[in-house]
Each structure stands twice: as C-alpha cells, then as structure tokens.
Design an enzyme around this catalytic site. Structure first.
Site, PDB file in Angstrom:
ATOM      1  N   ASP A 140     -53.179  24.791   9.560  1.00 19.42           N
ATOM      2  CA  ASP A 140     -52.692  25.478   8.361  1.00 19.42           C
ATOM      3  C   ASP A 140     -52.143  24.442   7.382  1.00 19.42           C
ATOM      4  O   ASP A 140     -51.019  24.553   6.901  1.00 19.42           O
ATOM      5  CB  ASP A 140     -51.603  26.486   8.740  1.00 19.42           C
ATOM      6  CG  ASP A 140     -51.284  27.467   7.615  1.00 19.42           C
ATOM      7  OD1 ASP A 140     -52.179  27.720   6.778  1.00 19.42           O
ATOM      8  OD2 ASP A 140     -50.149  27.984   7.577  1.00 19.42           O
ATOM      9  N   ASP A 196     -44.809  22.277  10.538  1.00 17.04           N
ATOM     10  CA  ASP A 196     -45.307  23.610  10.906  1.00 17.04           C
ATOM     11  C   ASP A 196     -46.688  23.603  11.561  1.00 17.04           C
ATOM     12  O   ASP A 196     -47.703  23.907  10.930  1.00 17.04           O
ATOM     13  CB  ASP A 196     -45.306  24.536   9.694  1.00 17.04           C
ATOM     14  CG  ASP A 196     -45.451  26.003  10.112  1.00 17.04           C
ATOM     15  OD1 ASP A 196     -45.398  26.262  11.329  1.00 17.04           O
ATOM     16  OD2 ASP A 196     -45.616  26.862   9.237  1.00 17.04           O
TER      17      ASP A 196
END
Length: 334
Positions: free
Chosen positions: A206, A223
């Site tokens: 992502d 993340d």
C-alpha cells in the site's frame, strides 16, 4: 482471515482512552503526554511521548481483520528490511515480543518517525524513493510470505464486486449502470493481468505517497498493514500522478533508480491501469465493509448519497477507456 481470540461483533467503541493507556502501561511504557490520534480509519493509531522522553506510535489492530500469524509475519518482514538498512517503521520488541494483547485488543508500539510529507512531484525525492523500493524488492523477492494474502483480481476485484452486490449500499436506481460498467472494467483488467502473468514477491502492498515520510535522512516508509504477495508494480504505480506526459517522466525516473538495485519486468507496465481499477473497486467495497464502524458514516457521509455513486459510474467509464489505451512506455512514441 479472522483471529479467533477476538469475540464476534467486537468494536472500537470499547477502545477508550483509559483502556489505551492501560494497554500501553501493561508492557512497561508510561505515557507522559496525551494521545494524539493519527489519520487512520482501518486501525486506531496514536502518538505520545513516554516518561523517558521517547516518542512512540501505538497501533491497535482492527479486531477480526488479521490473524496473529499474519500480523507477526508483517512485523518480521519490517524487521528484515530494517536489518538491510531500509528506513521502515519497525515495531519495538518488548521482552522479545512485537505483538501484544490487552482485553481482546492487539497492539504494537513503533518509534515515532518524524518528517514531512513526501512530494510526489519532487523528482529528486522520487528518484531516492525509487532506489529504496528497488533495494526493498531485491531483498524481498528472496522469500515468500506464508500467511499474508496474494494480490489478485479475485482478491481485490471479484470479492469486492460480490460484497457490493450483496451490501445494498449501491442505490437501487443506479445498480444496473454501476455494476454493468464495473463488470466491464473488471473483465478487461483480468485479461491484461493474465497476459502479463507477473511473478509475485513480498510487497509493502500500500505504498501510496501518504505512507512515505520525508526525514532529514531521506525517505522513511510506514504502515505495512497491507503487506502481501504480488507484482512489483503494486509498490510503484501509486507514485505516478498528473497527465500521461507527467506520469511517463515520473515512471522513467522511478524505474531508472529502481533498477540500480532490482531488475524490473517491463511487461508489468500493462498492470498500472488494472491495478488502479481494482483499487477503485476495492475502495468502494472497503467503505461498505466498514460502514458499521461509527467512524465511517461520520467521516465519509457522502458514501450514502446518490451523487457519490453517479460520480463512481463516471470514474469507472473513464477507467474503462484507460484500459484500452497503450500502457505507459519508456520508449518514445512517434
């Protein structure tokens, strides 16, 4: 996959400030400041400073989303990359553990990574990011994930489409128009995907610009929540922005730097628009899947309006046309 240690129907309403502080203190970290909520809807993420003047980020994982094994595989991947001197947010080990449990919640602590936003139109920054992604992939492709998902049209496309058809969130008056164009887009995306038949590797998964910080030492990646197996292009295409000419220049700079460390399969240029199409569909379904979380109707109220779905129909029609265009190329077109 769901974690069987999490009670069914468990929601974030139980994650009160007192519970958050108690959870952090349960692992021997004592916040001195208040909790600053960071921009995250999927998980709950807070920044604070402890009594030893260390700044941390604590991340509470969404209940029932990942299994412990999947989360730990994410943690292990980040630790491996950090050992290769790739600047990535890596959970703190406390008594040898990176994943902690408290009253049904699972959480991890990370050192706070200071920095400013990555500027996707800054070509010098883009070049440096390309080098680090190349280094990341060169190392990552040496092994495979055991528990994390594999990116595919079935995962992002078919599952999202099936969910939306059953959800009732698409206005009845627009169902035919919406699902007709989405099915056409997905069919073309699948054909292009099959033509490329790309090799899968471990990915960040992502890597949009908001997951890249610009620190005094250069880029820092955060993340890994969506780490998965998939084609290299998934970690590159979200950094392309603007018109076709601008994206071609960005791609050239990104890949030239990337290939200093890792060879790139140029066939994967065909995957840019299929990946974009599947992300669009997955986003629609993600909002639907999370609608029972009170944070979603509050922050995305337009999702329940017909105007939003009319805009989505138009966006998918435009994407259908893009799927018919030649892929971005590093070879000048005359």
């Amino acid at each position: 996959m769901s974690d069987t240690s999490t009670p069914a129907g468990f929601h974030y309403q139980a994650l009160t400030p007192d519970l958050i502080l108690d959870a952090i203190e349960s692992v021997g970290i004592y916040p001195e400041t208040g909790l600053l909520a960071l921009n995250s809807y999927e998980n709950r993420v807070y920044q604070f400073r402890c009594d030893r003047q260390i700044r941390y980020v604590v991340k509470f994982y969404r209940p029932e989303r990942w299994s412990d094994a999947q989360i730990l595989e994410e943690h292990e991947f980040s630790a491996e990359l950090a050992q290769q001197e790739i600047p990535i947010a890596t959970p703190v080990l406390i008594e040898g553990q990176s994943l902690h449990h408290y009253q049904g919640f699972r959480f991890a602590l990370f050192p706070s990574m200071g920095g400013r936003a990555f500027e996707v139109d800054n070509l010098d920054q883009l070049e440096e990011v390309g080098r680090f992604v190349g280094r990341m992939h060169q190392y990552a492709k040496a092994k495979t994930f055991t528990y994390r998902e594999t990116l595919s049209p079935a995962l992002l496309g078919d599952e999202s489409l099936a969910w939306l058809k059953a959800s009732g969130h698409v206005p009845q008056s627009l169902e035919t128009a919406y699902f007709t164009v989405v099915e056409q887009v997905l069919a073309k995306a699948k054909r292009l995907w099959a033509e490329v038949d790309a090799t899968s590797m471990r990915l960040h998964g992502d890597l949009h610009p908001s997951n890249i910080m610009w620190t005094p030492d250069g880029p820092g990646f955060v993340d890994l929540d969506d780490a998965k197996m998939g084609p290299a292009m998934q970690d590159l295409w979200m950094m392309l922005a603007g018109d076709r000419q601008q994206q071609t220049l960005q791609l050239e700079i990104l890949l030239e730097a990337y290939e200093e460390f890792c060879e790139f399969d140029k066939r994967q240029l065909k995957l840019i628009e299929p990946l974009r199409a599947m992300r669009m569909l997955h986003y629609n379904a993600w909002l639907s899947r999370r609608w029972e979380d009170p944070a979603f109707p509050m922050n995305f109220p337009w999702y329940a309006e017909e105007k939003y779905w009319e805009q989505q129909i138009l966006a998918f029609k435009e994407q259908l046309a893009l799927l018919d265009e030649p892929p971005l190329s590093l070879i000048p077109q005359y």
